[in-house]
Structures are given as C-alpha cells and as structure tokens.
Design an enzyme around this catalytic site. Sequence first.
Site, PDB file in Angstrom:
ATOM      1  N   SER A  11      34.790  41.984  44.963  1.00  7.67           N
ATOM      2  CA  SER A  11      35.626  41.639  46.457  1.00  7.67           C
ATOM      3  C   SER A  11      37.198  41.271  46.076  1.00  7.67           C
ATOM      4  O   SER A  11      37.527  40.372  45.353  1.00  7.67           O
ATOM      5  CB  SER A  11      35.120  40.259  47.105  1.00  7.67           C
ATOM      6  OG  SER A  11      35.890  40.208  48.200  1.00  7.67           O
ATOM      7  N   HIS A  36      35.316  46.133  47.167  1.00  8.85           N
ATOM      8  CA  HIS A  36      34.990  45.459  48.612  1.00  8.85           C
ATOM      9  C   HIS A  36      36.252  44.823  48.968  1.00  8.85           C
ATOM     10  O   HIS A  36      36.952  44.034  47.962  1.00  8.85           O
ATOM     11  CB  HIS A  36      33.826  44.349  48.464  1.00  8.85           C
ATOM     12  CG  HIS A  36      33.604  43.651  49.672  1.00  8.85           C
ATOM     13  ND1 HIS A  36      32.595  44.605  50.578  1.00  8.85           N
ATOM     14  CD2 HIS A  36      33.932  42.480  50.289  1.00  8.85           C
ATOM     15  CE1 HIS A  36      32.543  43.511  51.641  1.00  8.85           C
ATOM     16  NE2 HIS A  36      33.312  42.619  51.542  1.00  8.85           N
ATOM     17  N   ASP A  38      38.161  42.716  51.923  1.00  9.73           N
ATOM     18  CA  ASP A  38      38.160  41.746  53.258  1.00  9.73           C
ATOM     19  C   ASP A  38      39.468  41.790  54.172  1.00  9.73           C
ATOM     20  O   ASP A  38      40.439  41.485  53.610  1.00  9.73           O
ATOM     21  CB  ASP A  38      37.909  40.451  52.766  1.00  9.73           C
ATOM     22  CG  ASP A  38      36.419  40.283  52.187  1.00  9.73           C
ATOM     23  OD1 ASP A  38      35.453  40.688  52.844  1.00  9.73           O
ATOM     24  OD2 ASP A  38      36.328  39.950  51.102  1.00  9.73           O
ATOM     25  N   MET A  40      40.958  40.211  57.336  1.00 10.86           N
ATOM     26  CA  MET A  40      40.779  38.874  58.394  1.00 10.86           C
ATOM     27  C   MET A  40      41.950  39.033  59.362  1.00 10.86           C
ATOM     28  O   MET A  40      43.126  39.299  59.154  1.00 10.86           O
ATOM     29  CB  MET A  40      40.557  37.730  57.767  1.00 10.86           C
ATOM     30  CG  MET A  40      39.448  37.839  56.504  1.00 10.86           C
ATOM     31  SD  MET A  40      39.624  36.250  55.799  1.00 10.86           S
ATOM     32  CE  MET A  40      38.539  36.594  54.408  1.00 10.86           C
ATOM     33  N   HIS A  69      35.491  45.479  54.970  1.00  7.19           N
ATOM     34  CA  HIS A  69      35.023  44.648  55.654  1.00  7.19           C
ATOM     35  C   HIS A  69      35.966  44.127  56.689  1.00  7.19           C
ATOM     36  O   HIS A  69      36.941  43.286  56.155  1.00  7.19           O
ATOM     37  CB  HIS A  69      34.246  43.652  54.702  1.00  7.19           C
ATOM     38  CG  HIS A  69      33.552  42.424  55.485  1.00  7.19           C
ATOM     39  ND1 HIS A  69      33.474  41.225  54.768  1.00  7.19           N
ATOM     40  CD2 HIS A  69      33.202  42.290  56.604  1.00  7.19           C
ATOM     41  CE1 HIS A  69      32.756  40.517  55.466  1.00  7.19           C
ATOM     42  NE2 HIS A  69      32.562  40.993  56.807  1.00  7.19           N
ATOM     43  N   MET A  71      36.887  41.472  59.503  1.00  8.68           N
ATOM     44  CA  MET A  71      36.633  40.139  60.313  1.00  8.68           C
ATOM     45  C   MET A  71      37.681  40.197  60.988  1.00  8.68           C
ATOM     46  O   MET A  71      38.376  39.119  61.203  1.00  8.68           O
ATOM     47  CB  MET A  71      36.502  39.071  58.900  1.00  8.68           C
ATOM     48  CG  MET A  71      35.074  39.124  57.973  1.00  8.68           C
ATOM     49  SD  MET A  71      35.346  38.306  56.616  1.00  8.68           S
ATOM     50  CE  MET A  71      36.094  39.562  55.456  1.00  8.68           C
ATOM     51  N   MET A 140      26.054  38.425  55.660  1.00  6.74           N
ATOM     52  CA  MET A 140      27.003  37.710  55.004  1.00  6.74           C
ATOM     53  C   MET A 140      25.949  36.368  54.631  1.00  6.74           C
ATOM     54  O   MET A 140      25.199  36.105  55.416  1.00  6.74           O
ATOM     55  CB  MET A 140      27.585  37.093  56.250  1.00  6.74           C
ATOM     56  CG  MET A 140      29.045  37.985  56.728  1.00  6.74           C
ATOM     57  SD  MET A 140      29.747  38.717  55.090  1.00  6.74           S
ATOM     58  CE  MET A 140      30.320  37.194  54.508  1.00  6.74           C
ATOM     59  N   GLY A 145      35.259  34.273  55.811  1.00  9.09           N
ATOM     60  CA  GLY A 145      36.756  33.707  56.021  1.00  9.09           C
ATOM     61  C   GLY A 145      37.177  33.014  54.777  1.00  9.09           C
ATOM     62  O   GLY A 145      38.429  33.230  54.694  1.00  9.09           O
ATOM     63  N   PHE A 146      36.281  33.003  53.804  1.00 12.89           N
ATOM     64  CA  PHE A 146      36.913  32.468  52.574  1.00 12.89           C
ATOM     65  C   PHE A 146      35.874  32.800  51.468  1.00 12.89           C
ATOM     66  O   PHE A 146      34.850  32.961  51.582  1.00 12.89           O
ATOM     67  CB  PHE A 146      37.038  30.691  52.698  1.00 12.89           C
ATOM     68  CG  PHE A 146      37.712  30.284  53.680  1.00 12.89           C
ATOM     69  CD1 PHE A 146      39.032  29.968  53.699  1.00 12.89           C
ATOM     70  CD2 PHE A 146      37.158  30.210  54.944  1.00 12.89           C
ATOM     71  CE1 PHE A 146      39.812  29.659  54.753  1.00 12.89           C
ATOM     72  CE2 PHE A 146      37.707  29.510  55.939  1.00 12.89           C
ATOM     73  CZ  PHE A 146      39.244  29.340  55.739  1.00 12.89           C
ATOM     74  N   GLY A 147      36.531  33.134  50.235  1.00 17.21           N
ATOM     75  CA  GLY A 147      35.722  33.127  49.022  1.00 17.21           C
ATOM     76  C   GLY A 147      35.393  31.806  48.438  1.00 17.21           C
ATOM     77  O   GLY A 147      35.754  30.720  48.907  1.00 17.21           O
ATOM     78  N   GLY A 148      34.616  31.806  47.640  1.00 17.03           N
ATOM     79  CA  GLY A 148      34.039  30.648  46.773  1.00 17.03           C
ATOM     80  C   GLY A 148      33.215  29.613  47.421  1.00 17.03           C
ATOM     81  O   GLY A 148      33.227  28.478  47.044  1.00 17.03           O
ATOM     82  N   ASP A 178      26.964  39.357  50.816  1.00 20.84           N
ATOM     83  CA  ASP A 178      28.320  38.970  50.818  1.00 20.84           C
ATOM     84  C   ASP A 178      28.528  37.601  50.630  1.00 20.84           C
ATOM     85  O   ASP A 178      28.193  37.171  51.655  1.00 20.84           O
ATOM     86  CB  ASP A 178      29.182  39.693  51.680  1.00 20.84           C
ATOM     87  CG  ASP A 178      30.747  39.780  51.444  1.00 20.84           C
ATOM     88  OD1 ASP A 178      31.170  38.991  50.348  1.00 20.84           O
ATOM     89  OD2 ASP A 178      31.345  40.231  52.273  1.00 20.84           O
ATOM     90  N   GLY A 179      28.810  36.867  49.704  1.00 22.33           N
ATOM     91  CA  GLY A 179      29.039  35.473  49.502  1.00 22.33           C
ATOM     92  C   GLY A 179      28.322  34.739  48.943  1.00 22.33           C
ATOM     93  O   GLY A 179      27.023  34.776  49.093  1.00 22.33           O
ATOM     94  N   GLY A 180      29.135  34.057  47.796  1.00 20.73           N
ATOM     95  CA  GLY A 180      28.381  33.136  46.909  1.00 20.73           C
ATOM     96  C   GLY A 180      27.403  33.947  45.950  1.00 20.73           C
ATOM     97  O   GLY A 180      26.472  33.230  45.409  1.00 20.73           O
ATOM     98  N   GLY A 200      33.028  37.999  44.591  1.00 21.09           N
ATOM     99  CA  GLY A 200      34.395  37.789  44.413  1.00 21.09           C
ATOM    100  C   GLY A 200      35.005  36.797  43.393  1.00 21.09           C
ATOM    101  O   GLY A 200      35.026  37.216  42.273  1.00 21.09           O
TER     102      GLY A 200
HETATM  103  C1  DX5 Z   1      34.071  36.082  52.794  1.00 18.35           C
HETATM  104  C2  DX5 Z   1      34.201  37.634  52.291  1.00 18.35           C
HETATM  105  C3  DX5 Z   1      33.867  38.011  51.053  1.00 18.35           C
HETATM  106  C4  DX5 Z   1      34.385  36.886  49.802  1.00 18.35           C
HETATM  107  C5  DX5 Z   1      33.413  36.759  48.808  1.00 18.35           C
HETATM  108  O1  DX5 Z   1      34.547  35.926  53.872  1.00 18.35           O
HETATM  109  O2  DX5 Z   1      33.694  38.771  53.021  1.00 18.35           O
HETATM  110  O3  DX5 Z   1      33.849  39.251  50.602  1.00 18.35           O
HETATM  111  O4  DX5 Z   1      35.237  37.613  49.139  1.00 18.35           O
HETATM  112  O5  DX5 Z   1      33.589  35.876  48.050  1.00 18.35           O
HETATM  113  P1  DX5 Z   1      32.839  35.111  47.085  1.00 18.35           P
HETATM  114  O6  DX5 Z   1      31.729  36.097  46.220  1.00 18.35           O
HETATM  115  O7  DX5 Z   1      33.786  34.152  45.980  1.00 18.35           O
HETATM  116  O8  DX5 Z   1      31.917  34.100  47.754  1.00 18.35           O
HETATM  117 ZN    ZN Z   2      33.346  40.506  52.505  1.00 27.50          ZN
END
Ligand code: DX5
Ligand code: ZN
Length: 219
Positions: A11, A36, A38, A40, A69, A71, A140, A145-148, A178-180, A200
């Site tokens: 991502s 990927h 994102d 937003m 993706h 959002m 999801m 909304g956020f990575g990490g 997607d996510g974590g 990501g």
């Molecule tokens: C979150 C995004 C993800 C994000 C994942 O809203 O849709 O694609 O980049 O990040 P990680 O892998 O760090 O959770």
């Molecule tokens: Zn995403």
Amino acid sequence: MDNMKHKIAPSLLAADFLHLHREIEMVNKSEADWLHMDIMDGVFVPNISFGFPILNAVRPVLKKPMDVHLMVVEPQKFIREVAGAGAYLMNVHYEASTHLQRTIAAIKETGMKAGVTLNPHTPVCLLEDIIHDVDMVLLMSVNPGFGGQEFIGHSVEKTARLKDMITRKGLNTLIEVDGGVNRETAGRLLRAGADVLVAGNFVFRSPEPLQTIKDLKAL
Ligand code: DX5
Ligand code: ZN
C-alpha cells in the site's frame, strides 16, 4: 490458474512520498503483484491521503497493476478519473454506495475490474445480491483512514465466511484483506481463504522491503 498463488499488494500510503520514484522502482523490482493506492476525502474517512495527480504521476513508471481503493463518499463520481489514470481495479465502499449495482456496472464498462469494500462492521451476508457482479471483495481489517493500525482479529473469521459464500455460489471472486497485515496475520488470513493481501507499514517501514514482500509471497 489465477487463484493458485496469493497476491501481495503493497500500500503506497506507507511509502516515502518525498522519494516516490524510488519507492515505485522498489515495487517494480519486487515480487509484488499489484500496487494498492488509497484515495481519501476527509468525509467518508477522517483523513485525506492523495488523489488523481499521484495516480497519473505513478502510472508511467509503475510496472504492476494499480489496485485503487476509494475511501470517499459518492465514489461513482470518480470512475472516469480512476480509469483515465490507468487503474486495473477500482474498489468502492459498500457503505458509500446507494446504487452499488449501477456503480459496479459503470466501473466494468470502462474495462476496469470492480471491487466492493466492506468496513469491519459490515457483514458479508449483505453481499448476497451483488457478489456475482464483482471481481473482488475487499475486507477492511482495520477502520479505514490510517495505516499502521492494529489488525482486528475478527477479520479472519469474516474472511472464512466470505470464502464459504463464494464457494457455495460456485464463483471465483477474489478476496482481498487490507489493514494490519504482517507475517502472522497474513498466515491466518491465507488459511481462511484470502487471495490478495494489502500491506502498508509492514512492507514500506521494514528494513528490507524487497525481502519482506518475498517473505509474504512465500507464505
Ligand atoms: C487504510 C488503508 C490501507 C492502509 C494499510 O485505510 O486502506 O490500505 O494503507 O496500512 P497498514 O498495512 O499499515 O495497516
Ligand atoms: Zn486500502
């Protein structure tokens, strides 16, 4: 054949934006299947990332398909922009789409693949009357909304339930999560039936992103 080996989609949200070209070259050189991306709007999710100028800037140097993706509220307004940027696949949120069937049809008309995305609280049973129209379902495993963020463990069971629905209907719809995603959660998701894993921070913040992608491919 396409379903035999799982795909990895790093991502871009977690990349170093000051050195975007270098990050794209890393992805090109890697075993990653897709990139990927994102988008937003600060309305559908409480954050703003990047938009179409970045997709258009990346496209000429990127050698992998773009998995976009959205959002955003009213994602159907941006089908032309996403297709024009050369995306392979466009994901729209179930929760943001009042006329989802029409939106999916419009995405496919451009030649892109169409994906529907579910927030963590949206049950897979709501896909009963749309799943046959989509190429992929994006689950999801964090609130978007956020990575990490921390992986929501329930997503593993949800993936298995979606896999069950797809098998029961005799479809070959892909499941992306997607996510974590990290090595541990990736293993659990793959065993539950996931086909594509977005990662990501686990990829871009790792000391050796190429090796990290390779490790995720080897699971
Ligand atoms: C979150 C995004 C993800 C994000 C994942 O809203 O849709 O694609 O980049 O990040 P990680 O892998 O760090 O959770
Ligand atoms: Zn995403």
